[in-house]
Enzyme design. Structure first.
Site, short mmCIF file in Angstrom:
data_model
loop_
_atom_site.label_atom_id
_atom_site.label_comp_id
_atom_site.label_asym_id
_atom_site.label_seq_id
_atom_site.Cartn_x
_atom_site.Cartn_y
_atom_site.Cartn_z
N HIS A 100 -50.21 37.50 76.42
CA HIS A 100 -49.59 36.23 76.02
C HIS A 100 -50.03 35.87 74.60
O HIS A 100 -51.11 36.25 74.16
CB HIS A 100 -49.93 35.10 76.99
CG HIS A 100 -51.39 34.88 77.24
ND1 HIS A 100 -52.16 35.72 78.01
CD2 HIS A 100 -52.23 33.89 76.83
CE1 HIS A 100 -53.41 35.26 78.07
NE2 HIS A 100 -53.47 34.16 77.35
N HIS A 102 -50.55 32.53 72.17
CA HIS A 102 -50.64 31.07 72.07
C HIS A 102 -49.97 30.65 70.77
O HIS A 102 -50.25 31.22 69.71
CB HIS A 102 -52.11 30.63 72.00
CG HIS A 102 -52.91 30.95 73.23
ND1 HIS A 102 -53.18 30.01 74.20
CD2 HIS A 102 -53.50 32.10 73.64
CE1 HIS A 102 -53.91 30.58 75.16
NE2 HIS A 102 -54.12 31.85 74.84
#
Ligand SMILES: [Zn+2]
Length: 141
Positions: A100, A102
């Site tokens: 992922h 951010h």
């Protein structure tokens, strides 16, 4: 799909998330513990971890969404700046082992400060030795 993975559950709709974007390959939703309000996580729907295992086309699609979300934080929330943060492995501070990125809106007065303490090389030779090792590994691909 990893049945125990929180981000896989979100991608499959088995767990709620406050979504801001989704397409066939990529999902973007609010981090429930934002560094700054509007902090978004961009993830591939498919389970990959770490970033070195993501197929290049999927990574490119992710980064295109990161770019669009970054623009949206400026245009939609009036952010003064945007940080990207991407962690791989516990040593790097990764908490959820599903790759992922951010995307964090920043404001001139948001009060957040990265705990970024600079280190140093002993000398120019040490710096060059480190660069040589990295460069050789990059060439090996
Ligand atoms: Zn997953």
């Amino acid at each position: 799909v990893n049945v125990d993975c929180v981000f896989c559950k979100i991608a499959e709709g088995r767990m709620p998330a406050t979504r801001v974007y989704e397409d066939a390959d990529v999902l973007a939703f609010l981090d429930i513990g934002p560094i700054v309000k509007g902090h978004v996580l961009v993830v591939p729907r498919a389970h990959y971890d770490p970033i070195t295992s993501v197929p290049p086309e999927t990574l490119a699609r992710m980064m295109r969404v990161v770019q669009r979300v970054a623009a949206a934080l400026v245009e939609g929330l009036g952010a003064d700046g945007v940080n990207l943060f991407q962690a791989n492995g516990a040593a790097a501070g990764q908490v959820v082992p599903h790759v992922h990125v951010h995307v964090i809106p920043r404001y001139n007065d948001d009060g957040h400060h990265w705990n970024w303490t600079s280190s140093t090389y002993a000398d120019a030779e040490e710096m060059q030795r480190v660069a040589d090792r990295v460069a050789a590994a990059v060439r090996r691909g």
